[in-house]
Design a protein around this motif. Sequence first.
Motif, PDB file in Angstrom:
ATOM      1  N   ARG A   2       0.839  -1.204   0.000  1.00 43.31           N
ATOM      2  CA  ARG A   2       0.000   0.000   0.000  1.00 43.31           C
ATOM      3  C   ARG A   2       0.873   1.253   0.000  1.00 43.31           C
ATOM      4  O   ARG A   2       0.581   2.207  -0.707  1.00 43.31           O
ATOM      5  N   ARG A   3       1.947   1.223   0.775  1.00 40.15           N
ATOM      6  CA  ARG A   3       2.845   2.389   0.787  1.00 40.15           C
ATOM      7  C   ARG A   3       3.511   2.565  -0.574  1.00 40.15           C
ATOM      8  O   ARG A   3       3.726   3.691  -1.022  1.00 40.15           O
ATOM      9  N   ALA A   4       3.844   1.466  -1.240  1.00 45.61           N
ATOM     10  CA  ALA A   4       4.433   1.551  -2.576  1.00 45.61           C
ATOM     11  C   ALA A   4       3.438   2.178  -3.544  1.00 45.61           C
ATOM     12  O   ALA A   4       3.799   3.029  -4.362  1.00 45.61           O
ATOM     13  N   PHE A   5       2.182   1.764  -3.445  1.00 45.91           N
ATOM     14  CA  PHE A   5       1.140   2.336  -4.304  1.00 45.91           C
ATOM     15  C   PHE A   5       0.987   3.835  -4.046  1.00 45.91           C
ATOM     16  O   PHE A   5       0.950   4.637  -4.983  1.00 45.91           O
ATOM     17  N   GLU A   6       0.918   4.203  -2.781  1.00 45.79           N
ATOM     18  CA  GLU A   6       0.757   5.613  -2.432  1.00 45.79           C
ATOM     19  C   GLU A   6       1.938   6.451  -2.917  1.00 45.79           C
ATOM     20  O   GLU A   6       1.761   7.545  -3.455  1.00 45.79           O
ATOM     21  N   ALA A   7       3.158   5.948  -2.734  1.00 47.26           N
ATOM     22  CA  ALA A   7       4.356   6.672  -3.172  1.00 47.26           C
ATOM     23  C   ALA A   7       4.376   6.798  -4.691  1.00 47.26           C
ATOM     24  O   ALA A   7       4.675   7.875  -5.227  1.00 47.26           O
ATOM     25  N   ALA A   8       4.057   5.716  -5.385  1.00 52.21           N
ATOM     26  CA  ALA A   8       4.061   5.753  -6.853  1.00 52.21           C
ATOM     27  C   ALA A   8       3.020   6.733  -7.372  1.00 52.21           C
ATOM     28  O   ALA A   8       3.285   7.505  -8.302  1.00 52.21           O
ATOM     29  N   THR A   9       1.846   6.726  -6.762  1.00 53.26           N
ATOM     30  CA  THR A   9       0.782   7.646  -7.178  1.00 53.26           C
ATOM     31  C   THR A   9       1.190   9.089  -6.903  1.00 53.26           C
ATOM     32  O   THR A   9       1.020   9.963  -7.748  1.00 53.26           O
ATOM     33  N   ARG A  10       1.742   9.319  -5.735  1.00 49.14           N
ATOM     34  CA  ARG A  10       2.163  10.668  -5.345  1.00 49.14           C
ATOM     35  C   ARG A  10       3.222  11.222  -6.300  1.00 49.14           C
ATOM     36  O   ARG A  10       3.231  12.403  -6.623  1.00 49.14           O
ATOM     37  N   TYR A  19       1.189  -1.905 -11.023  1.00 50.12           N
ATOM     38  CA  TYR A  19       1.817  -3.164 -10.619  1.00 50.12           C
ATOM     39  C   TYR A  19       1.716  -3.395  -9.115  1.00 50.12           C
ATOM     40  O   TYR A  19       1.548  -4.519  -8.655  1.00 50.12           O
ATOM     41  N   SER A  20       1.799  -2.329  -8.341  1.00 55.67           N
ATOM     42  CA  SER A  20       1.722  -2.499  -6.889  1.00 55.67           C
ATOM     43  C   SER A  20       0.325  -2.948  -6.466  1.00 55.67           C
ATOM     44  O   SER A  20       0.186  -3.685  -5.484  1.00 55.67           O
ATOM     45  N   ARG A  21      -0.710  -2.548  -7.211  1.00 59.20           N
ATOM     46  CA  ARG A  21      -2.069  -3.041  -6.902  1.00 59.20           C
ATOM     47  C   ARG A  21      -2.126  -4.545  -7.116  1.00 59.20           C
ATOM     48  O   ARG A  21      -2.671  -5.283  -6.302  1.00 59.20           O
ATOM     49  N   ASN A  22      -1.561  -5.010  -8.223  1.00 60.45           N
ATOM     50  CA  ASN A  22      -1.520  -6.439  -8.507  1.00 60.45           C
ATOM     51  C   ASN A  22      -0.765  -7.184  -7.407  1.00 60.45           C
ATOM     52  O   ASN A  22      -1.220  -8.223  -6.909  1.00 60.45           O
ATOM     53  N   MET A  23       0.367  -6.668  -7.008  1.00 60.77           N
ATOM     54  CA  MET A  23       1.183  -7.337  -5.991  1.00 60.77           C
ATOM     55  C   MET A  23       0.494  -7.320  -4.626  1.00 60.77           C
ATOM     56  O   MET A  23       0.632  -8.262  -3.847  1.00 60.77           O
ATOM     57  N   ALA A  24      -0.255  -6.268  -4.338  1.00 60.09           N
ATOM     58  CA  ALA A  24      -0.978  -6.200  -3.068  1.00 60.09           C
ATOM     59  C   ALA A  24      -2.011  -7.328  -2.998  1.00 60.09           C
ATOM     60  O   ALA A  24      -2.173  -7.966  -1.946  1.00 60.09           O
ATOM     61  N   ILE A  25      -2.680  -7.598  -4.108  1.00 64.86           N
ATOM     62  CA  ILE A  25      -3.670  -8.673  -4.148  1.00 64.86           C
ATOM     63  C   ILE A  25      -2.973 -10.016  -3.937  1.00 64.86           C
ATOM     64  O   ILE A  25      -3.446 -10.857  -3.169  1.00 64.86           O
ATOM     65  N   THR A  26      -1.848 -10.208  -4.589  1.00 68.19           N
ATOM     66  CA  THR A  26      -1.072 -11.441  -4.418  1.00 68.19           C
ATOM     67  C   THR A  26      -0.677 -11.615  -2.959  1.00 68.19           C
ATOM     68  O   THR A  26      -0.803 -12.711  -2.393  1.00 68.19           O
ATOM     69  N   ASP A  27      -0.201 -10.545  -2.330  1.00 71.32           N
ATOM     70  CA  ASP A  27       0.203 -10.609  -0.923  1.00 71.32           C
ATOM     71  C   ASP A  27      -0.981 -10.954  -0.022  1.00 71.32           C
ATOM     72  O   ASP A  27      -0.846 -11.754   0.902  1.00 71.32           O
ATOM     73  N   LEU A  28      -2.135 -10.348  -0.276  1.00 73.17           N
ATOM     74  CA  LEU A  28      -3.317 -10.629   0.538  1.00 73.17           C
ATOM     75  C   LEU A  28      -3.735 -12.095   0.422  1.00 73.17           C
ATOM     76  O   LEU A  28      -4.101 -12.727   1.413  1.00 73.17           O
TER      77      LEU A  28
END
Length: 100
Positions: A2-10, A19-28
């Motif tokens: 989530r922090r990676a997604f937020e940083a990338a978006t920012r 890609y971080s959204r995809n990886m977050a789903i994999t992690d969950l």
Amino acid sequence: MRRAFEAATRHGDLAYAGYSRNMAITDLLATGEPLGEVQREAESGLEFTRQLRFGYVADIITGQLRLIRTLRGLTPQFDSSTIPSSTRAGSSSIWRRIRG
């Protein structure tokens, strides 16, 4: 993730954000989070990647969403007809990208 997604978006790195959204789903999935929560994350990630027109990641998330819905017992089989059209990236989009 989530922090990676937020940083990338920012910072405007939308490819990494996708890609971080995809990886977050994999992690969950890997950590055994409740499938209802994982499904909500997948649906949100799919919508995000569709808005970006990031078809490759949308296709990956569509596969994850199919798996999640099957594991939850919401669908009898693992195919595109089991995903509501409002959240389906579309299997034809996958084949268009493969063919070039």
